[in-house]
Design a protein around this motif. Structure first.
Motif: not given
Length: 423
Positions: A375-377, A399-400, A418, A420
């Motif tokens: 994820g980009y986070e 999605e990332g 991490k 997904k």
């Protein structure tokens, strides 16, 4: 001016004077160490006129050698116009003083000879400070007085070292100078530690007996222009260069000072900061001169020094160099004795790829695969991956970030948590 037992001149212009023209008599044991003492003397610039052997099991406390051997040395000095005698051992201050008084000629020991070569070859600020500190500590124990002119000791092997301005008029000031040198070296060490924190690539340290070909190998791997010379201790300064492994990953190779039997303890202590690069290494390449006649002894010397300076067990690759100088019989013998070793010629580049493949195998041994969307986070993990791993594919999607890569086990496990899951 101080009188330094053993004849070290303290004139300022002899810190590093280059080649000398001393007419030298060597005195040593009846064994294979003769050739090494000759190499050391030639490296220091001496002209060897002869070699007298003694029995180590018959050491005289006053002169190291007995009366008969002392007379033999005296006769040789008179007949061959000798102006320097080098003993292949470490003499006590009293023995040095007694020998000079008896023979009326400059006498130095193996430690002084090695210190002299280090002084001659020190180029960077750090190595000069390290050598000066070792020399001053050695001289301090041999300081016998002041006011006596040592005119007969002007110049030559064993005289390169700290200048008159650095040898003050009493022990207190010499100790003060040593203290300042320690502080300067500590500041250099702190800077080096900061630089180490920024290194992301695996570090491979070169270690080996002096003149094993470390600088030649470093040049071969990195296309650097580090000094290469066929002499002992040609280079003293730690050198770090980047090079590329077959898979494309970048690595760092570090060269270190060469080892030698009975390396003076003061030098090991002074160069400890430089040798600490070995402790930071992920892999140690133990480079051996395959053309040497006393391989086992030199290998044991290196192993003993490494055991003394390394804090934990390291991955080690045993590499025999200079196979271009070996006949087929000796190479086959070494291969049978050391089946896991790699055989190369750093000079010609032969089998260098074998070494690179072995390094890569070890570097990637504990790497784990990462494949999936992050994820980009958690995008900050991508930077860590680039710095510490090997990214095969990176694609930005809705999605990332899709990533396929290899990374050290701890980082890979963190990133995989991490990843997904498919929806």
């Amino acid at each position: 001016m101080y009188k330094i037992n053993g004849g070290i001149n303290i004139k300022k212009d002899h810190f590093s004077t280059g080649i000398t023209e001393d007419q030298v008599l060597l005195v040593g044991e009846k064994n294979e160490n003769i050739e090494e003492l000759k190499e050391l003397t030639l490296t220091a610039g001496g002209n060897i006129k002869g070699y007298i052997k003694y029995r180590k099991d018959n050491v005289n406390p006053a002169h190291y050698v007995g009366t008969g051997k002392l007379n033999q040395i005296k006769n040789f000095v008179l007949n061959q116009n000798i102006n320097l005698i080098i003993f292949d051992c470490e003499l006590t201050p009293a023995q040095l003083r007694n020998l000079e008084e008896e023979l009326e000629i400059r006498v130095i020991d193996r430690t002084q000879l090695i210190l002299d070569i280090f002084s001659l070859h020190a180029k960077t600020k750090e190595s000069k400070l390290q050598v000066e500190k070792a020399q001053l500590e050695y001289m301090l124990s041999r300081l016998t007085g002041k006011g006596e002119e040592m005119s007969r000791l002007a110049g030559g092997i064993g005289t390169r070292g700290p200048g008159e301005s650095k040898l003050e008029t009493d022990r207190r000031r010499i100790n003060k100078r040593i203290h300042r040198l320690k502080n300067e070296l500590e500041e250099i060490k702190k800077t080096r530690d900061v630089q180490r924190q920024d290194r992301k690539d695996p570090i491979i340290a070169l270690a080996g007996y002096t003149n094993a070909g470390k600088s030649t190998l470093l040049n071969q791997l990195t296309e650097a222009d580090k000094l290469v010379a066929d002499q002992l201790f040609a280079t003293l300064d730690s050198t770090m260069r980047n090079f590329e492994l077959p898979g494309g990953k970048s690595a760092i190779i570090s060269d270190t000072v060469g080892f030698i039997r009975d390396l003076p303890h003061g030098l090991i202590a002074s160069f400890r900061a430089t040798l600490e690069e070995i402790n930071q290494a992920d892999i140690i390449i133990h480079l051996v001169d395959g053309s040497s006649d006393d391989i086992d002894k030199k290998m044991n010397t290196v192993k003993n020094v490494l055991a003394d300076i390394t804090e934990e067990e390291k991955e080690e690759i045993l590499v025999f160099n200079k196979i271009d100088l070996l006949n087929a019989e000796k190479e086959q013998f070494l291969r049978s004795c050391y089946p896991d070793a790699i055989f190369i010629s750093a000079k010609t580049g032969k089998n260098i790829n074998d070494l690179l493949e072995k390094i890569q195998e070890i570097v990637y041994r504990d790497f784990k695969t990462i494949a999936g969307v992050i994820g980009y986070e958690d995008a900050n993990l991508i930077e860590k991956l680039h710095n510490n791993g090997e990214v095969e594919k990176e694609e930005y999607i809705q999605e990332g970030i899709y990533i396929k890569a290899y990374a050290p086990k701890s980082l890979a496990e963190k990133i995989n948590k991490k990843i997904k899951k498919p929806s």
